[in-house]
Write a protein that holds these residues in place. Structure first.
Motif, PDB file in Angstrom:
ATOM      1  N   ALA A 282     -43.890   9.084  20.010  1.00 45.91           N
ATOM      2  CA  ALA A 282     -42.983   9.273  18.873  1.00 45.91           C
ATOM      3  C   ALA A 282     -41.530   9.230  19.338  1.00 45.91           C
ATOM      4  O   ALA A 282     -40.682   8.591  18.706  1.00 45.91           O
ATOM      5  CB  ALA A 282     -43.291  10.601  18.181  1.00 45.91           C
ATOM      6  N   LEU A 287     -37.794   8.439  17.272  1.00 46.35           N
ATOM      7  CA  LEU A 287     -37.765   9.632  16.430  1.00 46.35           C
ATOM      8  C   LEU A 287     -37.075  10.765  17.184  1.00 46.35           C
ATOM      9  O   LEU A 287     -37.213  10.882  18.397  1.00 46.35           O
ATOM     10  CB  LEU A 287     -39.189  10.066  16.052  1.00 46.35           C
ATOM     11  CG  LEU A 287     -40.073   9.078  15.321  1.00 46.35           C
ATOM     12  CD1 LEU A 287     -41.306   9.785  14.761  1.00 46.35           C
ATOM     13  CD2 LEU A 287     -39.340   8.390  14.194  1.00 46.35           C
ATOM     14  N   THR A 288     -36.348  11.604  16.461  1.00 47.90           N
ATOM     15  CA  THR A 288     -35.761  12.779  17.096  1.00 47.90           C
ATOM     16  C   THR A 288     -36.881  13.772  17.383  1.00 47.90           C
ATOM     17  O   THR A 288     -37.967  13.662  16.796  1.00 47.90           O
ATOM     18  CB  THR A 288     -34.745  13.450  16.166  1.00 47.90           C
ATOM     19  OG1 THR A 288     -35.445  13.885  14.998  1.00 47.90           O
ATOM     20  CG2 THR A 288     -33.640  12.498  15.757  1.00 47.90           C
ATOM     21  N   GLN A 291     -38.207  15.068  14.171  1.00 50.73           N
ATOM     22  CA  GLN A 291     -39.029  14.102  13.436  1.00 50.73           C
ATOM     23  C   GLN A 291     -40.386  13.922  14.103  1.00 50.73           C
ATOM     24  O   GLN A 291     -41.411  13.789  13.420  1.00 50.73           O
ATOM     25  CB  GLN A 291     -38.324  12.752  13.369  1.00 50.73           C
ATOM     26  CG  GLN A 291     -37.119  12.728  12.447  1.00 50.73           C
ATOM     27  CD  GLN A 291     -36.366  11.418  12.553  1.00 50.73           C
ATOM     28  OE1 GLN A 291     -36.261  10.835  13.638  1.00 50.73           O
ATOM     29  NE2 GLN A 291     -35.823  10.951  11.440  1.00 50.73           N
ATOM     30  N   ARG A 294     -42.500  16.834  13.124  1.00 49.56           N
ATOM     31  CA  ARG A 294     -42.847  16.877  11.715  1.00 49.56           C
ATOM     32  C   ARG A 294     -43.818  15.754  11.326  1.00 49.56           C
ATOM     33  O   ARG A 294     -44.751  15.970  10.581  1.00 49.56           O
ATOM     34  CB  ARG A 294     -41.585  16.770  10.863  1.00 49.56           C
ATOM     35  CG  ARG A 294     -41.744  17.349   9.465  1.00 49.56           C
ATOM     36  CD  ARG A 294     -40.620  16.880   8.575  1.00 49.56           C
ATOM     37  NE  ARG A 294     -40.615  15.433   8.455  1.00 49.56           N
ATOM     38  CZ  ARG A 294     -41.456  14.738   7.700  1.00 49.56           C
ATOM     39  NH1 ARG A 294     -42.363  15.370   6.997  1.00 49.56           N
ATOM     40  NH2 ARG A 294     -41.406  13.422   7.665  1.00 49.56           N
ATOM     41  N   ALA A 295     -43.572  14.556  11.838  1.00 49.01           N
ATOM     42  CA  ALA A 295     -44.343  13.412  11.362  1.00 49.01           C
ATOM     43  C   ALA A 295     -45.569  13.119  12.221  1.00 49.01           C
ATOM     44  O   ALA A 295     -46.515  12.501  11.747  1.00 49.01           O
ATOM     45  CB  ALA A 295     -43.453  12.170  11.296  1.00 49.01           C
ATOM     46  N   VAL A 296     -45.564  13.538  13.474  1.00 45.04           N
ATOM     47  CA  VAL A 296     -46.655  13.144  14.365  1.00 45.04           C
ATOM     48  C   VAL A 296     -47.457  14.344  14.868  1.00 45.04           C
ATOM     49  O   VAL A 296     -48.678  14.383  14.742  1.00 45.04           O
ATOM     50  CB  VAL A 296     -46.107  12.333  15.567  1.00 45.04           C
ATOM     51  CG1 VAL A 296     -47.203  12.071  16.580  1.00 45.04           C
ATOM     52  CG2 VAL A 296     -45.506  11.029  15.075  1.00 45.04           C
TER      53      VAL A 296
END
Ligand SMILES: Nc1ncnc2c1ncn2[C@@H]1O[C@H](COP(=O)(O)OP(=O)(O)O)[C@@H](O)[C@H]1O
Ligand SMILES: [Mg+2]
Lengths: 385, 250
Positions: A282, A287-288, A291, A294-296
């Motif tokens: 990620a 991605l930060t 992020q 949160r997303a992964v």
């Protein structure tokens, strides 16, 4: 048996391929399945028989108590006394029927009971919105349930004279209303707080990590009853003198923090199960760190720990009965008060009260467990599909 | 070090060192990769190849020296790392696809969150890259439903979805069954010929010979030899290179 493939001195070349065939009857089909489930061997068969015998004995007894010999109508304990009605008495449902409003609202003023009713309705709508996976706009459902409902609930239940809603002191709240408010606030607070604590405990920043570890271990190391007493006595000490904290809010804070510590450990288990490569991939995508989490990482971690989360929520729901110890009139507490009513003194009444409490808590917890099972199966199916 | 002639390098290491604890895993790395160049890195296990490649996008922080990627100097700060990661794609040995997302969602993540194009544009972009690796028709599947070779091709499409200046590949075919190595190498060959800058750790010597502009041999955390593929394979100079080649080529 093929003599050519069995013979070490012989070269073998297959001439025609074998087509697939169905399995023989004795290893498939409904009869074989029943056999394999209930009587796979002698020991298991004996256990099955023992369980069947127990069921044959228990189910009719329970049915007789709950239905056949139960008393459904009556205005006082007289109706549930065997010497008065002339036959053995099981559950005294007349008592529950007579007290049902008290069990639902406690001493909430009769004229204002539409407010808790409206609150139950708003809450049920939000919960249904979230639980029904195919529902439209579930993000808004979450906003509604976790932000709108709490605010509305506060205004509605406590009252807002500016809006024409007379104030109702929390000391008057009781029964199902208090149990729903306490467990609802606990759940709404424990999940996000627990996730934050779990992430903090794995933070690269030592100060954050140590604070989170300290917080989690403190709340895990103290019995809930102690937490409730402490919240009751000590929370006011931490606040400036002119600020008083409501008697309902004190245990609420205690329960929310207590549950969030347990939730944090459950979520941490999930975070640890996600391979480091997921986060690296990620980050490598640009991605930060936020992020990436949160997303992964989080979605995968939470998916793994659904059983643990539900287990914690069930525990939290049952633990709310302990708030009675600091004087809140929760569901069990009002049942206790109701059964002590001299008008309803009959041997069947206390038994009925406890059976009713057990059925109520069992129904809610079993419902949660079944729903979690459904979610797990769906997620498992979604993973490979 | 003599500054390389021509345009600004895509990736430039000068005097780079890295440590894990007290282990000195990268020692005085000097290397410049020109835009459009394909550089293959090989060397024994534990020689620091993965670490080298991971310093390029800051997944591993270097302890000394300078790394510049597309003009940005990695100074250990989050800002430089974000700027570089947005322009560098990476493919891992173990694929590292996101199992909870579909193939398409894996490939729209960076366009949506990093490049911030809209959903429709992100989908179109991702489908374009999936098409390039020959998998557009599997866009709705989950990674677990794909073969290893297909997963690695999705990982390549995912890295391409950044429209990167540089692609880093860490042994992209080592975890694959032999019958699937070819499909992945074909995609990489296509990328290299198409002008993408590739920095690729691999022991696929046929691929290196056919596609690489230069081969870098590493041992004990340092660069031991750099040569164009013909010279590298036919006239290796350093004894360690010769020993390594004779081990892996048999
Ligand atoms: N996360 C890590 N922590 C500590 N040591 C590491 C770590 N990753 C790699 N190393 C060590 O660094 C050295 C180089 O590793 P690596 O770059 O993975 O080599 P290669 O990819 O060439 O096999 C090895 O000695 C390895 O043991
Ligand atoms: Mg490696």
């Amino acid at each position: 048996m093929n003599p050519d493939t069995m013979n070490p001195d012989k070269r073998f070349v297959r001439e025609s391929m074998i087509p697939p065939a169905p399995p023989p009857r004795r290893i498939s089909g409904p009869l074989a399945r029943i056999r394999a489930t209930l009587f796979p061997d002698l020991a298991n068969g004996l256990v099955t028989l023992a369980i069947l015998a127990a069921l044959v004995w228990l189910v009719p007894a329970a049915f007789r108590f709950l239905v056949v010999e139960a008393v459904w109508t009556g205005a006082s304990g007289e109706a549930c006394r065997p010497e008065v009605v002339g036959h053995p008495v099981g559950a005294c449902w007349a008592f529950i029927g007579d007290k049902i409003n008290y069990l639902a609202y406690g001493s909430y003023p009769t004229a204002e009971r539409w407010r808790p009713n409206l609150f139950f309705g708003l809450l049920a709508f939000g919960v249904a919105w979230m639980l029904w996976l195919g529902a439209p706009k579930r993000t808004w459902g979450a906003v509604y349930l976790f932000l709108v409902v709490p605010v509305l609930a506060y205004v509605l239940l406590a009252g807002a004279p500016a809006l024409g809603l007379v104030s109702v002191a929390t000391a008057l709240w009781g029964g199902l209303l208090v149990t729903v408010v306490v467990s609802g606030v606990g759940i709404v607070a424990a999940l996000p707080l627990g996730i934050l604590l779990a992430l903090g405990r794995r933070s690269d920043w030592p100060v954050v990590r140590i604070l989170c570890i300290g917080f989690i271990e403190f709340w895990r190391g103290v019995p809930l009853i102690t937490v409730l007493f402490m919240a009751n006595v000590m929370l006011p000490l931490f606040l400036p003198g002119d600020l008083t904290v409501d008697r309902l809010v004190r245990p609420l804070v205690g329960i929310a923090l207590f549950a969030s510590a347990y939730m944090a450990e459950v979520v941490r288990g999930g975070l640890q199960a996600i391979p480091a490569g997921q986060r690296q991939a990620a980050l490598a995508l640009g991605l930060t760190p936020f992020q990436a989490t949160r997303a992964v990482v989080l979605p995968q971690a939470l998916k793994i720990v659904v059983p643990g989360i539900v287990n914690t929520l069930i525990g939290l729901f049952k633990d709310t009965t302990l708030v009675a110890i600091v004087g809140l009139a929760d569901f069990v507490r009002v049942l206790e008060a109701a059964r002590a009513d001299p008008r309803w003194s009959a041997p069947a009444v206390p038994v009925t009260a406890y059976v009713f409490a057990a059925l109520f808590y069992f129904a809610v917890c079993f419902g949660m467990a079944r729903y979690a099972g459904f979610i797990e199966r769906r997620l498992a199916a979604g993973a490979v599909r | 070090m003599i500054p390389p002639a021509g345009p600004m390098p895509a990736v430039e290491f000068s005097g780079v060192h890295a440590w894990f604890g007290t282990t000195h895993v990268l020692r005085a790395i000097d290397l410049a990769v020109a835009p459009g160049e394909t550089v293959v890195i090989c060397g024994p296990s534990g020689s620091g190849k993965s670490t080298l490649i991971r310093t390029v996008n800051g997944l591993v922080a270097h302890g000394a020296g300078t790394i510049r990627v597309a003009g940005v100097t990695l100074d250990g700060g989050a800002k430089a790392a974000d700027a570089v990661r947005a322009r560098v794609g990476m493919v891992f040995q173990g694929f590292n696809l996101f199992p909870h997302l579909t193939v398409l969602e894996n490939c729209t993540l960076a366009p949506l969150h990093v490049r911030r194009v809209g959903l429709a544009a992100a989908r179109a972009l991702a489908l374009g890259h999936l098409d390039r690796v020959g998998l557009a028709d599997l866009a709705g599947r989950r990674p677990a439903e794909l073969s290893g070779g297909q997963q690695q091709r999705v990982a390549i499409a995912r890295a391409l979805s950044l429209e990167p200046d540089v692609m880093l590949l860490d042994e992209p075919t080592s975890a694959l069954d032999p019958e699937m190595v070819g499909e992945v190498l074909a995609v990489l060959t296509d990328l290299a010929r198409g002008g993408t800058t590739l920095l690729c750790v691999t022991h696929e010597m046929g691929f290196a010979r056919a596609v690489a502009d230069r081969v870098v041999f590493m041992d004990e955390g340092q660069i031991v030899e750099i040569a164009p593929p013909e010279a590298f394979f036919d006239q290796p100079r350093h004894p360690r290179t010769r020993a390594f080649l004779s081990r892996i080529l048999g």
